[in-house]
Design a protein around this motif. Structure first.
Motif, PDB file in Angstrom:
ATOM      1  N   LEU A 139      62.696  70.461  59.164  1.00 27.37           N
ATOM      2  CA  LEU A 139      62.397  70.796  57.768  1.00 27.37           C
ATOM      3  C   LEU A 139      61.418  71.954  57.680  1.00 27.37           C
ATOM      4  CD1 LEU A 139      62.089  67.296  56.043  1.00 27.37           C
ATOM      5  CD2 LEU A 139      64.033  68.851  56.070  1.00 27.37           C
ATOM      6  N   MET A 140      60.486  72.035  58.622  1.00 27.67           N
ATOM      7  CA  MET A 140      59.515  73.124  58.612  1.00 27.67           C
ATOM      8  C   MET A 140      60.206  74.470  58.783  1.00 27.67           C
ATOM      9  SD  MET A 140      56.300  73.752  61.207  1.00 27.67           S
ATOM     10  CE  MET A 140      57.374  74.101  62.603  1.00 27.67           C
ATOM     11  N   PHE A 141      61.156  74.550  59.711  1.00 27.78           N
ATOM     12  CA  PHE A 141      61.835  75.816  59.988  1.00 27.78           C
ATOM     13  C   PHE A 141      62.929  76.139  58.961  1.00 27.78           C
ATOM     14  CE2 PHE A 141      60.369  74.923  64.424  1.00 27.78           C
ATOM     15  CZ  PHE A 141      59.559  76.046  64.545  1.00 27.78           C
ATOM     16  N   ASN A 142      63.255  75.198  58.087  1.00 24.14           N
ATOM     17  CA  ASN A 142      64.277  75.451  57.075  1.00 24.14           C
ATOM     18  C   ASN A 142      63.688  75.437  55.674  1.00 24.14           C
ATOM     19  OD1 ASN A 142      67.342  75.339  58.178  1.00 24.14           O
ATOM     20  ND2 ASN A 142      65.993  74.235  59.553  1.00 24.14           N
ATOM     21  N   ILE A 143      63.313  74.250  55.179  1.00 32.01           N
ATOM     22  CA  ILE A 143      62.783  74.139  53.824  1.00 32.01           C
ATOM     23  C   ILE A 143      61.437  74.850  53.722  1.00 32.01           C
ATOM     24  CG2 ILE A 143      62.352  72.579  51.921  1.00 32.01           C
ATOM     25  CD1 ILE A 143      65.135  72.324  53.065  1.00 32.01           C
ATOM     26  N   GLY A 144      60.576  74.684  54.758  1.00 35.62           N
ATOM     27  CA  GLY A 144      59.266  75.324  54.720  1.00 35.62           C
ATOM     28  C   GLY A 144      59.360  76.836  54.652  1.00 35.62           C
ATOM     29  N   LEU A 145      60.272  77.421  55.443  1.00 38.57           N
ATOM     30  CA  LEU A 145      60.474  78.869  55.396  1.00 38.57           C
ATOM     31  C   LEU A 145      61.074  79.305  54.065  1.00 38.57           C
ATOM     32  CD1 LEU A 145      61.723  80.054  58.915  1.00 38.57           C
ATOM     33  CD2 LEU A 145      59.841  80.991  57.577  1.00 38.57           C
ATOM     34  N   SER A 146      61.992  78.514  53.546  1.00 41.91           N
ATOM     35  CA  SER A 146      62.618  78.861  52.267  1.00 41.91           C
ATOM     36  C   SER A 146      61.593  78.838  51.136  1.00 41.91           C
ATOM     37  CB  SER A 146      63.761  77.890  51.970  1.00 41.91           C
ATOM     38  OG  SER A 146      64.373  78.195  50.739  1.00 41.91           O
ATOM     39  N   LEU A 147      60.717  77.831  51.127  1.00 39.68           N
ATOM     40  CA  LEU A 147      59.667  77.768  50.104  1.00 39.68           C
ATOM     41  C   LEU A 147      58.653  78.889  50.265  1.00 39.68           C
ATOM     42  CD1 LEU A 147      59.017  73.913  49.925  1.00 39.68           C
ATOM     43  CD2 LEU A 147      60.296  75.319  48.311  1.00 39.68           C
ATOM     44  N   SER A 148      58.429  79.346  51.501  1.00 41.18           N
ATOM     45  CA  SER A 148      57.517  80.474  51.721  1.00 41.18           C
ATOM     46  C   SER A 148      58.137  81.779  51.225  1.00 41.18           C
ATOM     47  CB  SER A 148      57.193  80.597  53.213  1.00 41.18           C
ATOM     48  OG  SER A 148      56.572  79.422  53.682  1.00 41.18           O
ATOM     49  N   PHE A 149      59.448  81.902  51.344  1.00 39.35           N
ATOM     50  CA  PHE A 149      60.150  83.087  50.854  1.00 39.35           C
ATOM     51  C   PHE A 149      59.920  83.270  49.357  1.00 39.35           C
ATOM     52  CE2 PHE A 149      63.750  85.056  48.817  1.00 39.35           C
ATOM     53  CZ  PHE A 149      64.109  86.099  49.643  1.00 39.35           C
ATOM     54  N   VAL A 150      59.904  82.142  48.630  1.00 34.61           N
ATOM     55  CA  VAL A 150      59.832  82.206  47.173  1.00 34.61           C
ATOM     56  C   VAL A 150      58.559  82.898  46.680  1.00 34.61           C
ATOM     57  CG1 VAL A 150      59.666  80.799  45.084  1.00 34.61           C
ATOM     58  CG2 VAL A 150      61.359  80.244  46.829  1.00 34.61           C
ATOM     59  N   PRO A 151      57.351  82.427  47.069  1.00 32.07           N
ATOM     60  CA  PRO A 151      56.158  83.065  46.500  1.00 32.07           C
ATOM     61  C   PRO A 151      55.740  84.360  47.187  1.00 32.07           C
ATOM     62  CG  PRO A 151      55.513  81.202  47.853  1.00 32.07           C
ATOM     63  CD  PRO A 151      57.004  81.242  47.880  1.00 32.07           C
ATOM     64  N   VAL A 152      55.947  84.468  48.520  1.00 32.22           N
ATOM     65  CA  VAL A 152      55.384  85.588  49.267  1.00 32.22           C
ATOM     66  C   VAL A 152      56.111  86.890  48.966  1.00 32.22           C
ATOM     67  CG1 VAL A 152      55.031  86.522  51.587  1.00 32.22           C
ATOM     68  CG2 VAL A 152      54.474  84.138  51.100  1.00 32.22           C
ATOM     69  N   PHE A 153      57.439  86.852  48.915  1.00 30.83           N
ATOM     70  CA  PHE A 153      58.217  88.074  48.732  1.00 30.83           C
ATOM     71  C   PHE A 153      58.583  88.346  47.275  1.00 30.83           C
ATOM     72  CE2 PHE A 153      59.210  86.737  53.127  1.00 30.83           C
ATOM     73  CZ  PHE A 153      58.779  87.869  53.804  1.00 30.83           C
ATOM     74  N   LEU A 154      58.066  87.524  46.347  1.00 34.61           N
ATOM     75  CA  LEU A 154      58.404  87.705  44.931  1.00 34.61           C
ATOM     76  C   LEU A 154      57.953  89.072  44.431  1.00 34.61           C
ATOM     77  CD1 LEU A 154      59.428  86.395  42.254  1.00 34.61           C
ATOM     78  CD2 LEU A 154      57.083  85.638  41.869  1.00 34.61           C
ATOM     79  N   VAL A 155      56.691  89.415  44.653  1.00 32.18           N
ATOM     80  CA  VAL A 155      56.157  90.688  44.160  1.00 32.18           C
ATOM     81  C   VAL A 155      56.844  91.869  44.875  1.00 32.18           C
ATOM     82  CG1 VAL A 155      54.073  92.076  43.899  1.00 32.18           C
ATOM     83  CG2 VAL A 155      53.968  89.606  43.572  1.00 32.18           C
ATOM     84  N   ASP A 156      57.168  91.722  46.175  1.00 31.37           N
ATOM     85  CA  ASP A 156      57.839  92.791  46.915  1.00 31.37           C
ATOM     86  C   ASP A 156      59.193  93.133  46.308  1.00 31.37           C
ATOM     87  OD1 ASP A 156      55.811  93.135  48.832  1.00 31.37           O
ATOM     88  OD2 ASP A 156      56.553  91.435  49.988  1.00 31.37           O
ATOM     89  N   PHE A 157      59.970  92.099  45.972  1.00 27.31           N
ATOM     90  CA  PHE A 157      61.285  92.345  45.382  1.00 27.31           C
ATOM     91  C   PHE A 157      61.178  92.872  43.955  1.00 27.31           C
ATOM     92  CE2 PHE A 157      62.916  89.411  48.732  1.00 27.31           C
ATOM     93  CZ  PHE A 157      63.903  90.239  49.237  1.00 27.31           C
ATOM     94  N   ILE A 158      60.173  92.392  43.207  1.00 26.89           N
ATOM     95  CA  ILE A 158      59.973  92.917  41.851  1.00 26.89           C
ATOM     96  C   ILE A 158      59.664  94.413  41.900  1.00 26.89           C
ATOM     97  CG2 ILE A 158      58.408  92.853  39.866  1.00 26.89           C
ATOM     98  CD1 ILE A 158      58.172  89.838  40.262  1.00 26.89           C
ATOM     99  N   THR A 159      58.806  94.816  42.837  1.00 30.63           N
ATOM    100  CA  THR A 159      58.434  96.222  42.974  1.00 30.63           C
ATOM    101  C   THR A 159      59.611  97.057  43.457  1.00 30.63           C
ATOM    102  OG1 THR A 159      56.169  95.543  43.518  1.00 30.63           O
ATOM    103  CG2 THR A 159      56.803  97.807  44.056  1.00 30.63           C
TER     104      THR A 159
END
Length: 459
Positions: free
Chosen positions: A23-43
């Protein structure tokens, strides 16, 4: 005999350590994708928070809405093989996300492929907890759910550092390779898969024997006895996708509290996903540096993993029931999110985030426990698949609505008020269900009393 018992305990321990790592390598990474790269994709895409927020939350939506189908695949292919397929899907989704040039391509790569991979993994890992003894099930459930929290603690900081070194595209390619570690661990789950199949087969034979004993009272000749003897050796009908979906819908009718849990999970997901998608962006727009904003996600992970580890303690010692602990933690998050926009201090914001995450770490792992309490082990796999469907609908609404409110007001205050209201509805639903059940029970008691009175009234 002793050596076999020790070997079985060792295998159970290794399984208990392996499941949260997947779960750490799947759900945990997926949940990290959501907040960390949000501003990068918006920009990069020059778009609003609502669009990218919806793309991010759609991943959780696909994960939840596809749960009935992935649950069916788990019943047909086996949990272990289905988890392996899910790990591959997750890795491929991260890789394709590093190549996107338009927001709609992110819908395919992250929302659909990664979300489907997470669904295949998550929906078929939780049933594997059935191999653990009943008295240890809450503890095992909390440990397994900790995999998500550990991922949210570690990977936001790692992803941010990788983004500084290689850009967000290079970081996503590396994340794709990291997620494949879950596949390696899933390949080692042969013992858990075999043990679950043995336990399921034993339950089936036990029910078959009970049915035979019940029908023996009605036997009239030897031919009928021979027919009943063939029940144990008769091949069981294969599970079909339509039969599985029909059974899942019937469960909602059979168990009213489970039907209430479906409705509550919708509003719970609206508040939960809206918060986790936009908490880092809220910190960034309030003047936090990139490292301080990323730390918000890690702080959230600390609170979440603490709640997941400790939520079974009050249940184990009978301090509070699973039912009451669930809606009480939701009620606490309602009031905490109501005060979140008024935090002006960074330290206070971190503390409030930890407490909110702690309550999330309490009530999210309790969902499968409550499903097991409401419907029993017999219907658990089917029920756990369908309980995620309303949660998936709530995921897309939560991420989009919070971003839309920010774009409309240029502030996250109204967004957090909206999430707080969503959490408030959860305990109100269960209160309404209990009132309905008490009224129905009172009505049945009254009808039975009247019927008995009519039978005993002298002519």
């Amino acid at each position: 005999m002793i050596s076999q018992l020790k070997m079985k305990r060792l295998k159970l321990f290794l399984t208990l350590m392996g499941l949260p790592m997947i779960l750490m390598f799947n759900i945990g990474l997926s949940l990290s994708f959501v907040p960390v790269f949000l501003v990068d994709f918006i920009t990069y895409f020059q778009t609003g928070s609502a669009v990218i927020g919806a793309v991010s939350s759609l991943s959780l939506t696909v994960m939840c809405l596809s749960a009935p189908v992935t649950s069916f695949l788990g019943q047909r292919l086996g949990c272990r093989l289905t988890v392996c397929i899910g790990c591959c899907f997750t890795s491929v989704g991260f890789f394709f996300s590093s190549l996107v040039q338009n927001p709609w391509q992110l819908l395919i790569s992250h929302s659909f492929i990664t979300g489907l991979g997470c669904s295949l993994t998550f929906t078929n890992i939780i049933p594997l907890l059935g191999i653990f003894p009943e008295r240890h099930l809450p503890t095992a459930n909390g440990i397994v759910y900790c995999g998500n929290g550990v991922g949210v603690i570690l990977f936001p900081i790692l992803c941010k550092e990788l983004s500084y070194l290689y850009g967000f595209r290079g970081a996503l390619m590396i994340v794709s390779g990291i997620s494949l570690n879950g596949l390696v661990i899933a390949l080692l789950l042969k013992f858990a898969n075999k043990e679950l199949n043995i336990k399921t087969e034993m339950n089936r034979k036990r029910k078959s024997k009970q049915l035979k004993l019940e029908n023996e009272c009605y036997l009239t000749d030897d031919k009928s006895e021979d027919a009943l003897d063939d029940l144990e050796t008769r091949p069981q009908p294969k599970v079909t996708i339509f039969g599985s979906l029909k059974g899942q819908l019937l469960i909602c009718y059979m168990f009213p509290r489970f039907a209430g849990l479906l409705i509550a999970n919708f509003f719970l997901s609206v508040g939960y996903v809206g918060f986790i998608v936009h908490m880092v962006a809220n910190a960034t727009y309030n003047g936090f540096s990139d490292s301080e904003a990323a730390l918000i996600a890690s702080v959230y992970g600390v609170g979440s993993i603490t709640g997941r580890l400790t939520h079974g303690i009050p249940i184990r010692y009978n301090w509070i029931s699973t039912y009451h602990l669930f809606w009480l933690s939701c009620l606490l998050d309602c009031f905490l999110m109501l005060g979140y926009p008024f935090c002006s201090s960074k330290v206070l914001l971190y503390i409030l985030t930890v407490v909110i995450a702690y309550n999330v770490g309490v009530h999210v792992p309790l969902i499968p426990v409550m499903v097991r309490v409401f419907v029993g082990d017999e219907y658990f796999h089917q029920a756990f698949g369908i309980v995620q469907v309303p949660g998936g609908i709530g995921c897309v609404i939560g991420g989009f609505a919070a971003g839309w409110l920010y774009d409309l007001t240029n502030s996250y205050n109204d967004a957090f008020f909206f999430m707080s209201a969503s959490y408030l509805i959860v305990p109100l639903i269960f209160m309404a269900i209990e009132l309905f059940l008490k009224r129905r029970e009172k009505q049945r008691t009254s009808e039975n009393y009247n019927a008995l009175a009519q039978q005993t009234t002298p002519l």
